[in-house]
Write a protein that holds these residues in place. Structure first.
Motif, PDB file in Angstrom:
ATOM      1  N   PRO A 144       1.114  -0.958  -0.157  1.00 52.87           N
ATOM      2  CA  PRO A 144       0.111   0.011  -0.085  1.00 52.87           C
ATOM      3  C   PRO A 144       1.261   1.064  -0.427  1.00 52.87           C
ATOM      4  O   PRO A 144       0.347   2.275  -0.162  1.00 52.87           O
ATOM      5  N   LEU A 145       2.093   1.516   0.670  1.00 48.08           N
ATOM      6  CA  LEU A 145       3.016   2.355   0.544  1.00 48.08           C
ATOM      7  C   LEU A 145       3.514   2.550  -0.496  1.00 48.08           C
ATOM      8  O   LEU A 145       3.388   4.401  -0.909  1.00 48.08           O
ATOM      9  N   LEU A 146       3.674   1.824  -1.191  1.00 52.03           N
ATOM     10  CA  LEU A 146       4.292   1.585  -2.541  1.00 52.03           C
ATOM     11  C   LEU A 146       3.294   1.786  -3.659  1.00 52.03           C
ATOM     12  O   LEU A 146       3.554   2.900  -4.793  1.00 52.03           O
ATOM     13  N   LEU A 147       1.569   1.834  -3.484  1.00 50.05           N
ATOM     14  CA  LEU A 147       0.965   1.957  -4.253  1.00 50.05           C
ATOM     15  C   LEU A 147       0.914   3.840  -4.729  1.00 50.05           C
ATOM     16  O   LEU A 147       0.463   4.921  -5.478  1.00 50.05           O
ATOM     17  N   GLU A 148       0.405   4.487  -2.712  1.00 53.04           N
ATOM     18  CA  GLU A 148       0.857   5.499  -2.308  1.00 53.04           C
ATOM     19  C   GLU A 148       1.721   6.348  -3.521  1.00 53.04           C
ATOM     20  O   GLU A 148       1.144   7.563  -3.768  1.00 53.04           O
ATOM     21  N   ALA A 149       2.524   5.854  -3.233  1.00 51.74           N
ATOM     22  CA  ALA A 149       3.675   6.677  -3.627  1.00 51.74           C
ATOM     23  C   ALA A 149       3.837   6.463  -4.569  1.00 51.74           C
ATOM     24  O   ALA A 149       4.438   7.627  -5.341  1.00 51.74           O
ATOM     25  N   GLN A 150       3.785   5.920  -5.945  1.00 54.06           N
ATOM     26  CA  GLN A 150       3.000   5.762  -7.216  1.00 54.06           C
ATOM     27  C   GLN A 150       2.047   7.016  -7.195  1.00 54.06           C
ATOM     28  O   GLN A 150       2.178   8.205  -8.188  1.00 54.06           O
ATOM     29  N   SER A 151       1.060   6.864  -6.702  1.00 51.71           N
ATOM     30  CA  SER A 151       0.359   8.165  -7.362  1.00 51.71           C
ATOM     31  C   SER A 151       0.884   9.512  -6.770  1.00 51.71           C
ATOM     32  O   SER A 151       0.019  10.698  -7.569  1.00 51.71           O
ATOM     33  N   THR A 152       1.211   9.392  -6.185  1.00 52.08           N
ATOM     34  CA  THR A 152       2.276  11.170  -5.666  1.00 52.08           C
ATOM     35  C   THR A 152       3.493  11.023  -6.359  1.00 52.08           C
ATOM     36  O   THR A 152       4.383  10.301  -6.269  1.00 52.08           O
ATOM     37  N   PHE A 174       7.485  11.410  -7.258  1.00 52.17           N
ATOM     38  CA  PHE A 174       8.782  11.528  -6.986  1.00 52.17           C
ATOM     39  C   PHE A 174       8.357  12.077  -5.143  1.00 52.17           C
ATOM     40  O   PHE A 174       8.961  12.714  -4.322  1.00 52.17           O
ATOM     41  N   GLN A 175       7.209  10.666  -4.670  1.00 56.53           N
ATOM     42  CA  GLN A 175       7.247  11.193  -3.475  1.00 56.53           C
ATOM     43  C   GLN A 175       8.701  10.343  -2.633  1.00 56.53           C
ATOM     44  O   GLN A 175       8.660  10.455  -2.212  1.00 56.53           O
ATOM     45  N   ILE A 176       8.733   9.366  -3.304  1.00 55.43           N
ATOM     46  CA  ILE A 176      10.461   8.735  -3.331  1.00 55.43           C
ATOM     47  C   ILE A 176      10.745   8.691  -5.160  1.00 55.43           C
ATOM     48  O   ILE A 176      10.201   8.816  -5.693  1.00 55.43           O
ATOM     49  N   THR A 177      12.392   8.489  -4.352  1.00 56.81           N
ATOM     50  CA  THR A 177      12.876   8.783  -6.423  1.00 56.81           C
ATOM     51  C   THR A 177      12.802   7.687  -6.835  1.00 56.81           C
ATOM     52  O   THR A 177      12.177   6.227  -6.465  1.00 56.81           O
ATOM     53  N   PRO A 178      13.282   7.266  -8.135  1.00 57.86           N
ATOM     54  CA  PRO A 178      12.848   6.555  -9.072  1.00 57.86           C
ATOM     55  C   PRO A 178      13.561   5.479  -8.641  1.00 57.86           C
ATOM     56  O   PRO A 178      13.015   4.407  -8.793  1.00 57.86           O
ATOM     57  N   SER A 179      14.825   5.899  -8.377  1.00 58.63           N
ATOM     58  CA  SER A 179      15.976   4.407  -8.111  1.00 58.63           C
ATOM     59  C   SER A 179      15.039   3.610  -6.587  1.00 58.63           C
ATOM     60  O   SER A 179      15.409   1.912  -7.025  1.00 58.63           O
ATOM     61  N   THR A 180      15.075   4.158  -5.704  1.00 59.88           N
ATOM     62  CA  THR A 180      14.706   3.330  -4.618  1.00 59.88           C
ATOM     63  C   THR A 180      13.182   2.496  -4.901  1.00 59.88           C
ATOM     64  O   THR A 180      12.710   1.200  -5.172  1.00 59.88           O
ATOM     65  N   MET A 181      12.326   3.095  -5.962  1.00 56.12           N
ATOM     66  CA  MET A 181      11.174   2.256  -6.233  1.00 56.12           C
ATOM     67  C   MET A 181      11.327   1.170  -7.204  1.00 56.12           C
ATOM     68  O   MET A 181      10.697   0.464  -6.879  1.00 56.12           O
ATOM     69  N   ALA A 182      12.278   1.697  -8.587  1.00 57.91           N
ATOM     70  CA  ALA A 182      12.940   0.652  -9.023  1.00 57.91           C
ATOM     71  C   ALA A 182      13.664  -0.687  -8.460  1.00 57.91           C
ATOM     72  O   ALA A 182      13.231  -1.967  -8.668  1.00 57.91           O
ATOM     73  N   ASN A 183      14.750   0.032  -7.567  1.00 61.96           N
ATOM     74  CA  ASN A 183      15.519  -1.151  -6.449  1.00 61.96           C
ATOM     75  C   ASN A 183      14.195  -2.796  -6.076  1.00 61.96           C
ATOM     76  O   ASN A 183      14.430  -3.879  -5.868  1.00 61.96           O
ATOM     77  N   ILE A 184      13.268  -1.650  -5.009  1.00 61.79           N
ATOM     78  CA  ILE A 184      12.465  -2.156  -4.871  1.00 61.79           C
ATOM     79  C   ILE A 184      11.219  -3.567  -5.156  1.00 61.79           C
ATOM     80  O   ILE A 184      10.844  -4.750  -5.226  1.00 61.79           O
ATOM     81  N   VAL A 185      10.555  -2.925  -6.379  1.00 63.64           N
ATOM     82  CA  VAL A 185      10.095  -3.376  -7.835  1.00 63.64           C
ATOM     83  C   VAL A 185      10.953  -4.736  -7.623  1.00 63.64           C
ATOM     84  O   VAL A 185      10.025  -5.931  -8.035  1.00 63.64           O
ATOM     85  N   LYS A 186      11.672  -4.110  -8.465  1.00 63.07           N
ATOM     86  CA  LYS A 186      12.863  -5.674  -9.075  1.00 63.07           C
ATOM     87  C   LYS A 186      13.384  -6.372  -8.220  1.00 63.07           C
ATOM     88  O   LYS A 186      12.955  -8.089  -8.188  1.00 63.07           O
TER      89      LYS A 186
END
Length: 349
Positions: free
Chosen positions: A246-254, A256-268
């Protein structure tokens, strides 16, 4: 004179039945001694043969009692001036010394627990807690050698058990630290824990390559890296996936709430740990992993365009502008729009 006559009898008799192996080594009774101990053993082998044929020598005979080092006491091959006998005994002592040295290198289970595993335990601790780019003052050669020796001494099972227990305890501590993290730091800390662990595996797995090859792959039919990744999945990711997603989906809707590299690392990383987690958020995973969603179809092109326009509006509402458009060359936008329109019309024909 008596010895010379005995040598002639020994030379002409049938006592030295010679046998050659596939390498043409002399495996006769006297030849075997020469083969094992070298030229210095020749008088010893010959005298043993002559003694067997001629009976006991004159004078009192000492009983052949084995010493602790393996040499028979009382088997003096030569007399006081027997140079060959002294050389043969010296060679035999050298052989027994080599055997003793080999036996001294045996690693008992007590040696493993008191000497070898503590070195491995300390190195694993440092590898699991290092930050990217940190220098670790450990000797990879020494750790590699410890693992190799323990595998050769049949301690693979114990070493594998200790390694799994060590890493499991570490991951349980990591999981507890994540549970205590506030929501605004939860994603970042999970990313750090995931990256740190995956980085440690790049060093741990090669260091235990001998154990992996000769125990895990051979007897357990598994792979060390797969086992260690499974540990992180069971003790960390599975416990936090329902809080993290849920936190990832929330960050996706906002944006640059988190850096793109952080999102990519977690998802991968989540996809590597368990691919079926894609079903929890297909749209999120599809932005970083190809071929997650079904292929695009022509009938949905308008929907794709609407999604892009919505994203652009959201970016502009959050303060992201298109930049300075005044430096465009005259007619450039018109040409671009015209070519796009032509391409679009060709695509629909």
């Amino acid at each position: 004179m008596e010895e010379e006559s005995m040598e002639e009898e020994g030379g002409g008799g049938g006592c030295e039945a010679m046998m050659d192996d596939q390498n043409h080594n002399n495996w006769g009774a006297g030849g075997y001694g020469r083969h094992l101990l070298g030229p210095a053993a020749a008088p010893l082998g010959d005298r043993l043969l002559r003694g067997a044929a001629a009976g006991p020598p004159a004078g009192p005979e000492l009983p052949a009692v084995p010493e602790a080092n393996g040499v028979l006491r009382g088997c003096e091959p030569g007399g006081a001036g027997g140079k060959g006998g002294a050389g043969a005994i010296a060679a035999a002592i050298n052989i027994n010394a080599s055997t003793s040295k080999f036996l001294m290198n045996v690693i008992t289970i007590e040696d493993y627990k008191s000497t070898y595993w503590p070195k491995l335990d300390s190195a694993i601790d440092q590898l699991l807690t290092q930050s990217p780019g940190d220098y670790i003052p450990i000797s990879y050669e020494q750790i590699y050698s410890c693992v190799y020796k323990c595998v050769c001494q049949q301690h693979s099972e114990q070493m594998y058990s200790d390694l799994i227990k060590k890493i499991t305890n570490h991951l349980e501590r990591v999981s507890k630290e994540l549970q205590a993290s506030p929501p605004d730091l939860y994603i970042e800390r999970f990313n750090v824990a995931l990256g740190q662990y995956m980085g440690a595996l790049q060093s741990i797995v090669p260091l235990f390559i001998y154990m992996n090859k000769f125990y895990i792959e051979t007897k357990l039919n598994r792979d060390l890296k797969d086992d260690l990744i499974k540990l992180f999945t069971e003790h960390v990711a599975e416990k936090h996936i329902y809080n993290l997603m849920p936190l990832l989906l929330e960050a996706q809707s906002t944006p640059f709430q988190i850096t793109p590299s952080t999102m990519a690392n977690i998802v991968k990383g989540l996809y590597t740990l368990r691919p079926e987690w894609v079903q929890m958020a297909p749209a999120l995973f599809s932005k970083f992993i190809p071929n997650i969603l079904p292929p695009a179809v022509e009938s949905e092109l308008q929907e794709y365009a609407a999604q892009d326009q919505k994203l652009q509006r959201e970016l502009m509402q959050n303060g992201f502008t298109r930049g300075d458009q005044s430096r465009k060359r005259a007619g450039e936008e018109l040409t671009y729009n015209g070519s796009s329109a032509c391409a679009s019309s060709r695509g629909y024909r």
